[in-house]
Design an enzyme around this catalytic site. Sequence first.
Site, PDB file in Angstrom:
ATOM      1  N   ASN A  92       0.835  -1.198   0.000  1.00 55.74           N
ATOM      2  CA  ASN A  92       0.000   0.000   0.000  1.00 55.74           C
ATOM      3  C   ASN A  92       0.868   1.246   0.000  1.00 55.74           C
ATOM      4  O   ASN A  92       1.924   1.283   0.629  1.00 55.74           O
ATOM      5  CB  ASN A  92      -0.922   0.010   1.225  1.00 55.74           C
ATOM      6  N   HIS A 109       5.957  -0.705  -2.729  1.00 47.08           N
ATOM      7  CA  HIS A 109       5.443  -0.034  -3.926  1.00 47.08           C
ATOM      8  C   HIS A 109       5.484   1.492  -3.799  1.00 47.08           C
ATOM      9  O   HIS A 109       4.797   2.191  -4.546  1.00 47.08           O
ATOM     10  CB  HIS A 109       4.013  -0.505  -4.240  1.00 47.08           C
ATOM     11  N   CYS A 117      12.194  13.465  -7.325  1.00 46.52           N
ATOM     12  CA  CYS A 117      12.670  14.368  -8.370  1.00 46.52           C
ATOM     13  C   CYS A 117      13.469  13.580  -9.402  1.00 46.52           C
ATOM     14  O   CYS A 117      14.484  12.970  -9.068  1.00 46.52           O
ATOM     15  CB  CYS A 117      13.527  15.479  -7.771  1.00 46.52           C
ATOM     16  N   THR A 176      -4.445  -9.114   0.410  1.00 43.83           N
ATOM     17  CA  THR A 176      -3.901  -8.914  -0.931  1.00 43.83           C
ATOM     18  C   THR A 176      -4.372 -10.043  -1.836  1.00 43.83           C
ATOM     19  O   THR A 176      -4.495 -11.186  -1.396  1.00 43.83           O
ATOM     20  CB  THR A 176      -2.359  -8.779  -0.912  1.00 43.83           C
ATOM     21  N   LEU A 202     -10.367 -11.415   3.001  1.00 47.67           N
ATOM     22  CA  LEU A 202     -11.829 -11.476   2.947  1.00 47.67           C
ATOM     23  C   LEU A 202     -12.304 -12.725   2.211  1.00 47.67           C
ATOM     24  O   LEU A 202     -13.300 -13.331   2.573  1.00 47.67           O
ATOM     25  CB  LEU A 202     -12.349 -10.220   2.242  1.00 47.67           C
ATOM     26  N   ALA A 219     -10.704  -7.633   7.528  1.00 46.41           N
ATOM     27  CA  ALA A 219      -9.431  -7.396   8.212  1.00 46.41           C
ATOM     28  C   ALA A 219      -9.630  -6.822   9.621  1.00 46.41           C
ATOM     29  O   ALA A 219      -8.888  -7.179  10.543  1.00 46.41           O
ATOM     30  CB  ALA A 219      -8.565  -6.455   7.377  1.00 46.41           C
TER      31      ALA A 219
HETATM   32  P1  OAD Z   1      -6.268  -5.983  -4.805  1.00 45.50           P
HETATM   33  O1  OAD Z   1      -7.351  -4.989  -5.023  1.00 45.50           O
HETATM   34  O2  OAD Z   1      -5.763  -6.749  -5.966  1.00 45.50           O
HETATM   35  O3  OAD Z   1      -6.783  -7.072  -3.734  1.00 45.50           O
HETATM   36  C1  OAD Z   1      -7.368  -6.693  -2.525  1.00 45.50           C
HETATM   37  C2  OAD Z   1      -7.604  -7.940  -1.696  1.00 45.50           C
HETATM   38  O4  OAD Z   1      -8.116  -7.535  -0.445  1.00 45.50           O
HETATM   39  C3  OAD Z   1      -8.605  -8.933  -2.295  1.00 45.50           C
HETATM   40  O5  OAD Z   1      -8.079 -10.249  -2.198  1.00 45.50           O
HETATM   41  C4  OAD Z   1      -9.842  -8.763  -1.412  1.00 45.50           C
HETATM   42  O6  OAD Z   1     -10.539  -9.989  -1.231  1.00 45.50           O
HETATM   43  C5  OAD Z   1      -9.221  -8.346  -0.106  1.00 45.50           C
HETATM   44  N1  OAD Z   1     -10.109  -7.521   0.721  1.00 45.50           N
HETATM   45  C6  OAD Z   1     -11.005  -6.586   0.323  1.00 45.50           C
HETATM   46  N2  OAD Z   1     -11.613  -6.026   1.373  1.00 45.50           N
HETATM   47  C7  OAD Z   1     -11.091  -6.623   2.484  1.00 45.50           C
HETATM   48  C8  OAD Z   1     -11.313  -6.498   3.881  1.00 45.50           C
HETATM   49  N3  OAD Z   1     -12.198  -5.624   4.374  1.00 45.50           N
HETATM   50  N4  OAD Z   1     -10.590  -7.282   4.715  1.00 45.50           N
HETATM   51  C9  OAD Z   1      -9.683  -8.163   4.231  1.00 45.50           C
HETATM   52  N5  OAD Z   1      -9.439  -8.326   2.928  1.00 45.50           N
HETATM   53  C10 OAD Z   1     -10.127  -7.572   2.064  1.00 45.50           C
HETATM   54  O7  OAD Z   1      -5.094  -5.226  -4.014  1.00 45.50           O
HETATM   55  P2  OAD Z   1      -3.579  -5.684  -3.786  1.00 45.50           P
HETATM   56  O8  OAD Z   1      -3.470  -7.155  -3.686  1.00 45.50           O
HETATM   57  O9  OAD Z   1      -3.029  -4.851  -2.702  1.00 45.50           O
HETATM   58  O10 OAD Z   1       0.280  -2.088  -7.339  1.00 45.50           O
HETATM   59  O11 OAD Z   1      -2.928  -5.212  -5.144  1.00 45.50           O
HETATM   60  C11 OAD Z   1      -1.565  -5.400  -5.341  1.00 45.50           C
HETATM   61  C12 OAD Z   1      -1.002  -4.300  -6.213  1.00 45.50           C
HETATM   62  O12 OAD Z   1      -1.776  -4.206  -7.413  1.00 45.50           O
HETATM   63  C13 OAD Z   1      -1.111  -2.920  -5.623  1.00 45.50           C
HETATM   64  O13 OAD Z   1      -0.057  -2.622  -4.742  1.00 45.50           O
HETATM   65  C14 OAD Z   1      -1.056  -2.048  -6.840  1.00 45.50           C
HETATM   66  C15 OAD Z   1      -2.012  -2.809  -7.698  1.00 45.50           C
HETATM   67  O14 OAD Z   1      -1.883  -2.671  -9.067  1.00 45.50           O
HETATM   68  C16 OAD Z   1       0.756  -1.082  -8.092  1.00 45.50           C
HETATM   69  O15 OAD Z   1       0.093  -0.103  -8.370  1.00 45.50           O
HETATM   70  C17 OAD Z   1       2.171  -1.294  -8.535  1.00 45.50           C
HETATM   71 ZN    ZN Z   2      15.424  17.902  -7.643  1.00 41.13          ZN
END
Ligand code: OAD
Ligand code: ZN
Length: 232
Positions: A92, A109, A117, A176, A202, A219
């Site tokens: 995050n 990330h 800059c 995640t 979740l 969570a």
């Molecule tokens: P995602 O949106 O891909 O996944 C979110 C996860 O959180 C899912 O598995 C949901 O089931 C779970 N979730 C949602 N609400 C929840 C809750 N209240 N309690 C527990 N779990 C819950 O997000 P990330 O896995 O963080 O990268 O995504 C990874 C990366 O993809 C991010 O850092 C970003 C994105 O593209 C970049 O921008 C480089």
């Molecule tokens: Zn600078």
Amino acid sequence: MSQIRNIVILTGAGVSAESGIDTFRTAGGLWERYKPEDVATPEAFARDPDLVLGFYDMRRAAIQEKQPNAAHLALGRLDAEWSGDLLIVTQNIDDLHERGGARRMLHMHGEHLNAWCTACDQRSPWTGPLIDRPACPRCGESALRPDVVWFGEMPYRMDAIYAALRAADLFVSIGTSGAVYPAAGFVRGARDLGVRTLELNLEPSQGSSWFHESRLGPATEIVPAWVEEILA
Ligand code: OAD
Ligand code: ZN
């Protein structure tokens, strides 16, 4: 759990969801409203910097109105009370772990509240917009970009993360989807090293079957319950 001393925790958007911060891949998530290739790649920034800067300006403003939730606070408590090694690796780019009291953590990330800059390489704390091309506090050039890792760029601090995994007894993945590498591969890396693995999410993530154990729920409920259990 008495044999556990060293813990590595990976967090994703799900840990901040109940604070009102958008996730990416869930229904109504950011990647339903925006295409990652339009706002989260170096090529997008070169092609349409206003679109990219505007997207991150909007999110940088939004996170500053949000508050850490019970999951962030529980991890902050774990950091304060856990006597073994601990590393919270977050994907995050919000600062809710810090505001929830976590100290032993890193942002693989990048961070919304930093500007980078591209002229002098300095990273500066940043809370305002970047779209009006403010000057770098160090060199004065108007060459600031969000200090976030875009698709096609290398996540930060990978050496520190793998070093922590090698020393870990327990790897915990929280909120995640397991869709984005290299973070999605940590569970398999941990298992290859003989580390116990636990998922708190979740719903089952894409890599769910790799974990020794999965606990499903919001969570704000399952993270405080796990922290209570491991500190007991
Ligand atoms: P995602 O949106 O891909 O996944 C979110 C996860 O959180 C899912 O598995 C949901 O089931 C779970 N979730 C949602 N609400 C929840 C809750 N209240 N309690 C527990 N779990 C819950 O997000 P990330 O896995 O963080 O990268 O995504 C990874 C990366 O993809 C991010 O850092 C970003 C994105 O593209 C970049 O921008 C480089
Ligand atoms: Zn600078």
